[in-house]
Design an enzyme around this catalytic site. Structure first.
Site, short mmCIF file in Angstrom:
data_model
loop_
_atom_site.label_atom_id
_atom_site.label_comp_id
_atom_site.label_asym_id
_atom_site.label_seq_id
_atom_site.Cartn_x
_atom_site.Cartn_y
_atom_site.Cartn_z
CB THR A 47 4.22 11.05 24.14
OG1 THR A 47 2.94 11.56 23.77
CG2 THR A 47 4.07 9.62 24.59
CB SER A 72 4.77 18.88 19.97
OG SER A 72 4.06 17.93 19.24
CB THR A 91 5.46 12.14 18.00
OG1 THR A 91 4.12 11.96 18.46
CG2 THR A 91 6.43 11.30 18.80
CG ASP A 92 0.77 14.85 18.21
OD1 ASP A 92 1.04 13.68 17.83
OD2 ASP A 92 -0.10 15.10 19.06
C1 SIN Z 1 2.88 15.64 21.57
O1 SIN Z 1 3.15 15.79 20.38
O2 SIN Z 1 3.32 16.41 22.44
C2 SIN Z 1 1.97 14.55 22.03
C3 SIN Z 1 2.11 13.31 21.24
C4 SIN Z 1 3.46 12.67 21.32
O3 SIN Z 1 4.45 13.19 21.80
O4 SIN Z 1 3.53 11.51 20.82
#
Ligand code: SIN
Length: 341
Positions: A29, A76, A109-110
């Site tokens: 993100t 991710s 973040t995932d």
């Molecule tokens: C991801 O993990 O690539 C999508 C969600 C994020 O980065 O918050």
């Protein structure tokens, strides 16, 4: 594709004195793009390149000499062992150079509990490695990515960050890769280590470290992925009321080398999972019991099958079990890894 980019500084003599930090971009993100600046869901993660991320934070040139490289540009959830191996090998190459002082990695973040822990176990350097990410896409009003990136470079460029293991920096907090995990699906204040807390915080552009981790990491870790082309297959099987034994049959059929059981409570095993785990063990598959609760320790219990994860959550347990299986299939040694890493 590798993009090399140097952020230009007006005073090269002063810039020469600044720490040299390499930023490796993997997507997420923080590199996400939406149709409007109020759209914070349903956007495309991993849409913008490293040049765009760096150009949003020209302030970086006051704290570091920064190079950027694009390792991948993915959400991710699509991170794989192949990308992790490439990332870890690249970080080791960079940190072995005397002209590189630290590395920052931008990531989704995932799965930001998994990749940092993988590097925590496979990077062979005391120099700082700092992951950062964002909960709002780069195109959003009040995007959190630019400040998170700035703070991550601040941490990577600071001598007091050396020897602390791989770190995760978001929302002004510095967490250890060993403990930190995403705790809220949508809030900015999501990265936490419920029991252990943070290594430190950043306030007013100053770093306040409070603690260090005891668990083995980086230079003391026995795991070395240099030259490895793949990692042993390890699946996670979730424990719940009515959980079926056939999940274990599927894992056995797919010839996995290890299974992490995301058990109830302190890794409790249902009768059906008990039968599945024992069947897997009979095929020499190493099984580790972990907890689906999000925090706490899974203690040894001679009445239940399998090794125990200590305080690692199921996703981090899978990372350690893959690496452990690159060295041995001896359950006693693997349990020792879980007790100490
Ligand atoms: C991801 O993990 O690539 C999508 C969600 C994020 O980065 O918050």
């Amino acid at each position: 594709m590798v993009v090399l980019l140097v952020v230009a500084t007006p005073f090269s003599w002063a810039a020469d004195q600044l720490p040299h930090i390499v930023i490796l971009a993997t997507g997420g993100t923080i590199a996400g793009s939406a149709a409007s600046n109020t759209q914070t869901t349903g956007y495309k993660a991993g849409a913008l390149g490293i040049e765009t991320l760096l150009s949003a934070v020209p302030e970086l040139k006051a704290i570091a000499r920064v190079d950027g490289e694009q390792i991948s540009n993915i959400g991710s959830e699509n991170m794989t062992s192949d990308v992790l191996l490439k990332l870890s090998n690249r970080v080791n190459e960079l940190l072995a150079r005397s002209d590189v002082d630290g590395v920052v990695i931008t990531h989704g973040t995932d799965t930001l509990d998994e990749s940092p822990y993988f590097l925590n176990l496979t990077v062979k350097s005391e120099k700082p490695v700092v992951f950062t990410a964002a909960m709002r896409p780069a195109t959003s009003m009040s995007a959190d990515g630019p400040m998170n990136l700035y703070n991550a470079v601040l941490v990577a460029a600071d001598k007091s960050s050396w020897g602390r293991g791989v770190m995760v920096e978001l929302n002004d907090r510095i967490g250890s890769a060993r403990f930190t995990t995403k705790s809220n699906a949508s809030s900015l204040d999501t990265f936490k280590a419920v029991e252990e807390g943070y290594l430190g915080t950043i306030v007013g552009g100053k770093i306040y470290f409070e603690t260090r981790v005891d668990k083995i990491h980086t230079t003391r870790s026995v795991f070395d992925v240099t030259g490895l082309k793949s990692l042993p297959a390890v699946d996670i099987i979730f424990g719940y009321q009515d959980d079926p034994e056939y999940m274990y049959d599927a894992a056995i059929q797919h010839k996995v080398k290890g299974i992490v059981y995301a058990g109830m409570g302190a890794g409790s095993v249902s009768k059906r999972s008990d039968a599945g785990i024992r069947k897997a063990q009979a095929k020499d598959i190493v099984v580790v019991r972990s907890s689906r609760t999000g925090s706490g320790v899974v203690p040894p219990d001679s009445n239940q099958p399998g090794l125990v994860s200590n305080s690692l959550n199921p996703a981090k347990s899978r990372i350690l079990l893959m690496l452990a299986l690159t060295k041995t299939d001896n359950p006693e040694i693997i349990q020792q890894y879980f007790n100490t890493y």
